[in-house]
Design a protein around this motif. Structure first.
Motif, PDB file in Angstrom:
ATOM      1  N   LYS A   1      -7.375   4.698  10.436  1.00 48.82           N
ATOM      2  CA  LYS A   1      -7.413   4.063   9.125  1.00 48.82           C
ATOM      3  C   LYS A   1      -8.176   4.911   8.118  1.00 48.82           C
ATOM      4  O   LYS A   1      -7.783   5.009   6.949  1.00 48.82           O
ATOM      5  CB  LYS A   1      -8.056   2.677   9.243  1.00 48.82           C
ATOM      6  CG  LYS A   1      -7.233   1.671  10.034  1.00 48.82           C
ATOM      7  CD  LYS A   1      -7.954   0.331  10.123  1.00 48.82           C
ATOM      8  CE  LYS A   1      -7.146  -0.673  10.952  1.00 48.82           C
ATOM      9  NZ  LYS A   1      -7.865  -1.963  11.078  1.00 48.82           N
TER      10      LYS A   1
ATOM     11  N   ASN B   1      -1.942  -3.088   6.595  1.00 53.45           N
ATOM     12  CA  ASN B   1      -2.177  -1.695   6.205  1.00 53.45           C
ATOM     13  C   ASN B   1      -0.845  -1.024   5.875  1.00 53.45           C
ATOM     14  O   ASN B   1      -0.339  -0.215   6.634  1.00 53.45           O
ATOM     15  CB  ASN B   1      -2.891  -0.950   7.337  1.00 53.45           C
ATOM     16  CG  ASN B   1      -3.385   0.409   6.915  1.00 53.45           C
ATOM     17  OD1 ASN B   1      -3.588   0.654   5.729  1.00 53.45           O
ATOM     18  ND2 ASN B   1      -3.568   1.303   7.870  1.00 53.45           N
TER      19      ASN B   1
ATOM     20  N   GLU C   1     -12.465   1.539   4.017  1.00 50.87           N
ATOM     21  CA  GLU C   1     -12.123   1.864   5.401  1.00 50.87           C
ATOM     22  C   GLU C   1     -12.430   3.309   5.758  1.00 50.87           C
ATOM     23  O   GLU C   1     -12.153   3.749   6.879  1.00 50.87           O
ATOM     24  CB  GLU C   1     -10.644   1.567   5.654  1.00 50.87           C
ATOM     25  CG  GLU C   1      -9.687   2.301   4.749  1.00 50.87           C
ATOM     26  CD  GLU C   1      -9.336   1.517   3.511  1.00 50.87           C
ATOM     27  OE1 GLU C   1      -8.270   1.756   2.934  1.00 50.87           O
ATOM     28  OE2 GLU C   1     -10.149   0.653   3.105  1.00 50.87           O
TER      29      GLU C   1
ATOM     30  N   ARG D   1      -6.021   7.893   7.076  1.00 50.47           N
ATOM     31  CA  ARG D   1      -4.895   7.461   6.244  1.00 50.47           C
ATOM     32  C   ARG D   1      -5.367   7.050   4.861  1.00 50.47           C
ATOM     33  O   ARG D   1      -4.654   7.253   3.869  1.00 50.47           O
ATOM     34  CB  ARG D   1      -4.175   6.309   6.935  1.00 50.47           C
ATOM     35  CG  ARG D   1      -2.912   5.858   6.224  1.00 50.47           C
ATOM     36  CD  ARG D   1      -2.168   4.805   7.017  1.00 50.47           C
ATOM     37  NE  ARG D   1      -1.675   5.339   8.278  1.00 50.47           N
ATOM     38  CZ  ARG D   1      -1.103   4.606   9.220  1.00 50.47           C
ATOM     39  NH1 ARG D   1      -0.970   3.300   9.040  1.00 50.47           N
ATOM     40  NH2 ARG D   1      -0.678   5.157  10.334  1.00 50.47           N
ATOM     41  N   SER D   2      -6.559   6.481   4.763  1.00 52.19           N
ATOM     42  CA  SER D   2      -7.066   6.071   3.447  1.00 52.19           C
ATOM     43  C   SER D   2      -7.268   7.262   2.525  1.00 52.19           C
ATOM     44  O   SER D   2      -7.240   7.123   1.304  1.00 52.19           O
ATOM     45  CB  SER D   2      -8.390   5.311   3.610  1.00 52.19           C
ATOM     46  OG  SER D   2      -9.445   6.193   3.985  1.00 52.19           O
TER      47      SER D   2
END
Length: 813
Positions: free
Chosen positions: A354, A548, A309, A357-358
């Motif tokens: 995303k 998620n 992601e 955050r990954s």
């Protein structure tokens, strides 16, 4: 966001004081958490000219300076900075000056036997830097000694710390706040629009290829040569510092400046290092997701493993930056950079959220992309940055390449119908237009919307088509949003206070009243209310799993309350707080044929010995028995007015197979489950042996108890006459439950039978196989007389006959 008042005044002609502006912004929905009045940081600091510097006679590390501060006599100041020298202009804190940042009052004092009258200041002492290697030396021309130094230091300013709501992405920029101030005050707005660049050649050594039409709809790459890296001018550094950003060099500072000004993140690549990463002088910039095994060293010198992601910028398919988050170290701008590729792109908000955050990252750029930037002003921000680079870094625009996907071709705008009657109905009258409250005039409504950038088509009727500007596309979605904007900008304090014409008393709904009564009843029974997260570990294919999750421990929704209650009980014991008797009202979730099923339930846990002192039992615990736990649950049902039947049950493997019962109401409606925890589970969780759990279906409680009709509580008279009791003993099959026996006796005994109580059970020697000996005490009582044997014996004989006929019991008495 930190808003410099001096910078804001260049964008909008605001004349309000910092306090008045803060109040106006707060009333308009932008909370001002703090006002940083920088004028107080250097009140009394003037421009001084060092006419002479000599070594201190009593110290090798100090200097004795003669400084002209515009007074009748020059000042003698002892300075410990290594960079102080003659023929320089410096900031000098005169005697009597108070510096609030170091909390220092300047007084004449002796330093190693020499009188020092004043202090030559560093930026750290003036609050402009955390640390300083030496004093600050002015480089501006034509300085006059004795003048106020605050304007040269950028301290003739006030900084407002403004917080915007999550839906106002446009307010994360100076231009966005300037638009708001212009709408609130009616002041003129001056947009910092730069001319579009003119590339030297139509051809470019780089290309842009976008493959994911949603992740990156627009990408503009501008190549600039002849770049001279150096410090930014003082005014730009001061604005960045006021905004809380550290100056680095002119090119990087310009990208940060445009980020703060327009709210559009930009990134500058070193062109030569970009070509090296691509292994070619001609390369294509692209945007794609990370692949397994790829890694990227980012600007913070951290090597980051790319996730599926993670969105990356590539040069000939080689990752060079985390798109919209942070650049790569291998292609960063350095002091030796002479050619720059400037990136101006529009990324999808959800994709960047995303991606950041990954990697566990959140930057100024990602914060703005996550809320959503305005693609319609992407070109304006790019032009502004290119213009500043040509002006401040001597850059020349070589080429500019733009690629758009079909999504990027769409201008984000919408047209909403606004009904004037609806505006007046929702907002009511205002009090600032005359002696009596009256509705807002249509002209005022139109003016407010137009100051916010909306286009209003006035058709002289009750419905106006209002076109929302691109920078407000994300939050102005409905008619009510436009009405809120009218109220916000017009001023909430101008609307009349009106009370309802008739006030009617409110009441709780039957379901809410039941919830309140259930909580009171459980607390009265000695249970403490517990509240747990609905999130737990994923352990079953029937669980609803988050797409998620933040943590593995919170990756799915709970399927019951039991696991959370057991964990709370164990945690309470570990903390030395003793056994926990508690209840919880919450929701559970389950996948049924692929669809999420949500159910409200009531759960509880009890057990152990909760007594504080155990001297009566010689400090030996007396754990709660199954019947005591059942009795506590029965007391709750009794207070609620609910008659519950117990039936043996062994469905839940977490519960003791011989000490678990399903709960039923009216013989056909399942209420829930009550039972003792399985000994193996107690041993694994290090719990006492006697711990009990119950879980009730909330919908069943509502069906039985939360009726729409309000039933009056009726008083049931009690008998003043003595009771007559009889005992009955018999052999009964072990398959027959005591509850069924008691129900049959109660029915057969009729109105005279007051109660049925089991007082003995025996299985063993002299009892037939498959049977058990039971003894009950039956209490008979009448409301109007004392019962005689002639009254009781026929009824008691009827009870005996009913037991023999219905359950084939063998009477022993």
């Amino acid at each position: 966001m930190r808003i410099s008042l001096n910078w804001l005044k260049e964008l909008v002609a605001v004349t309000l004081s910092p306090e008045a502006l803060a109040d106006a912004l707060t009333m308009a929905g932008f909370e001002v958490e703090d006002i940083e009045d920088r004028t107080q940081w250097a009140d009394g600091v003037v421009v001084g000219y060092v006419t002479e510097r000599q070594p201190h006679p009593n110290s090798n590390k100090l200097s004795l300076c003669t400084v002209d501060i515009g007074a009748d006599e020059p000042s003698s100041i002892v300075c410990g900075a290594a960079n102080v020298q003659a023929d320089t202009y410096v900031p000098v804190a005169k005697v009597g000056t108070y510096l609030p940042i170091p909390d220092l009052k300047i007084k004449p004092r002796e330093v190693r036997g020499v009188l020092s009258a004043g202090m030559i200041c560093s930026l750290a002492e003036l609050g402009l830097a955390k640390e300083s290697a030496g004093i600050h030396i002015f480089t501006e021309p034509d300085l006059k000694v004795g003048t106020d130094a605050r304007s040269l230091l950028g301290l003739d300013d006030a900084v407002l710390d403004v917080t915007s709501t999550a839906n106002r992405a446009d307010a994360l920029s100076m231009v966005g706040i300037a638009r708001e101030v212009a709408a609130i005050t009616g002041a003129e707005l001056k947009m910092p629009i730069a001319p579009a660049p003119t590339p030297q050649t139509p051809q470019s050594s780089i290309a842009v290829k976008l493959t994911d039409e949603k992740a990156c709809p627009i990408y503009i790459a501008t190549v600039l040569d002849g770049v001279k890296i150096g410090p930014s001018p003082t005014w730009l550094q001061q604005r960045l510092q006021a905004a809380g950003t550290r100056p680095i060099n002119n090119v990087v500072d310009i990208t940060n400046y445009v980020l703060l000004e327009w709210g559009q993140p930009l990134h500058a690549f070193d062109n030569q290092r970009l070509a090296t990463a691509a292994n070619s002088d001609t390369y294509a910039l692209g945007v794609r997701y990370g692949q397994a095994g790829e890694a990227l060293v980012t600007l913070d010198s951290q090597e980051r493993s790319l996730k599926p992601e993670s969105l990356v910028i590539t040069a000939d398919d080689q990752p060079v930056a985390l798109a919209g988050v942070i650049g790569g170290e291998a292609t960063e701008v350095t002091d030796s950079t002479t050619s720059v590729t400037l990136e101006a792109a529009y990324f999808d908000a959800a994709v960047i959220r995303k991606s950041a955050r990954s990697q566990g990252l959140r930057t100024e750029a990602s914060a703005r992309y996550e809320r959503g930037v305005n693609p319609a002003e992407l070109g304006l921000a790019c032009d502004r940055a290119v213009h500043l680079m040509t002006t401040l870094a001597s850059a020349q625009v070589v080429s500019q390449v733009t690629d758009r996907t079909p999504v990027g071709e769409i201008t984000p705008t919408r047209t909403l119908d606004l009904r004037l009657s609806r505006v007046h109905a929702v907002l009511g009258p205002v009090t600032n237009l005359g002696d009596r409250p009256m509705p807002i005039p249509a002209a005022q409504i139109k003016r407010v919307l137009e100051t916010l950038g909306c286009t209003v088509e006035d058709r002289n009727d009750e419905v106006w088509p209002v076109t929302v500007p691109a920078f407000r596309y994300r939050d102005l979605e409905r008619e009510i949003d436009l009405i809120e904007e009218v109220a916000r900008i017009y001023g909430y304090n101008y609307f009349a206070n009106t009370l309802p014409q008739a006030a009617a008393g409110g009441e709780l709904s039957p379901e809410a009243a039941l919830s309140q009564k259930l909580r009171q009843t459980c607390r009265a029974a000695g249970l403490t209310e517990l509240i747990h997260y609905s999130l737990t570990k994923a352990v079953s294919p029937d669980q609803v799993v988050l797409a998620n999750p933040l943590f593995t421990e919170y990756s799915a929704l709970r399927m019951d309350l039991i696991d959370g209650l057991i964990e709370a009980y164990r945690f309470n014991l570990e903390q030395g707080n003793g056994p926990l008797n508690g209840f919880e009202i919450g929701r559970i979730f389950k996948l049924v044929e692929g669809q999420t099923q949500e159910t409200a339930v009531v759960g509880g846990i009890l057990g152990g010995d909760a007594r504080q002192g155990k001297w009566v039992s010689s400090d030996r615990p007396q754990p709660l028995t199954w019947f005591e736990a059942k009795g506590l649950l029965e007391s709750i049902f009794q207070r609620l007015g609910l008659a519950v039947d117990y039936r043996a049950d062994s469905e839940d493997e977490r519960l003791h197979p011989g000490r678990t019962a399903s709960l039923w109401v009216r013989g056909r409606l399942r209420l829930g489950t009550f039972g003792q925890l399985h000994p193996q589970l107690c041993q694994a969780q290090d719990l006492p042996d006697e711990v009990y759990i119950f879980q009730l279906n909330w919908s069943a409680l509502v069906t039985c108890l939360a009726t729409g009709r309000r039933k009056a509580v009726k008083f049931q008279s009690y008998s003043t006459f003595p009771a007559s009791d009889r005992d009955i003993a018999f052999y009964a099959s072990t398959d027959v439950t005591v509850a069924d026996l008691a129900k049959a006796m109660t029915k057969a005994g009729g109105k005279l039978l007051n109660s049925v109580t089991l007082f003995d059970e025996y299985q063993g020697e002299s009892v037939p196989d498959g049977q058990r000996s039971l003894a009950f005490r039956l209490v008979y009582r009448a409301l109007d007389r004392t019962l005689t044997d002639e009254d009781v014996d026929p009824v008691h004989q009827k009870v005996r006959a009913a037991l023999e006929k219905q359950f084939k019991v063998a009477l022993r008495s």
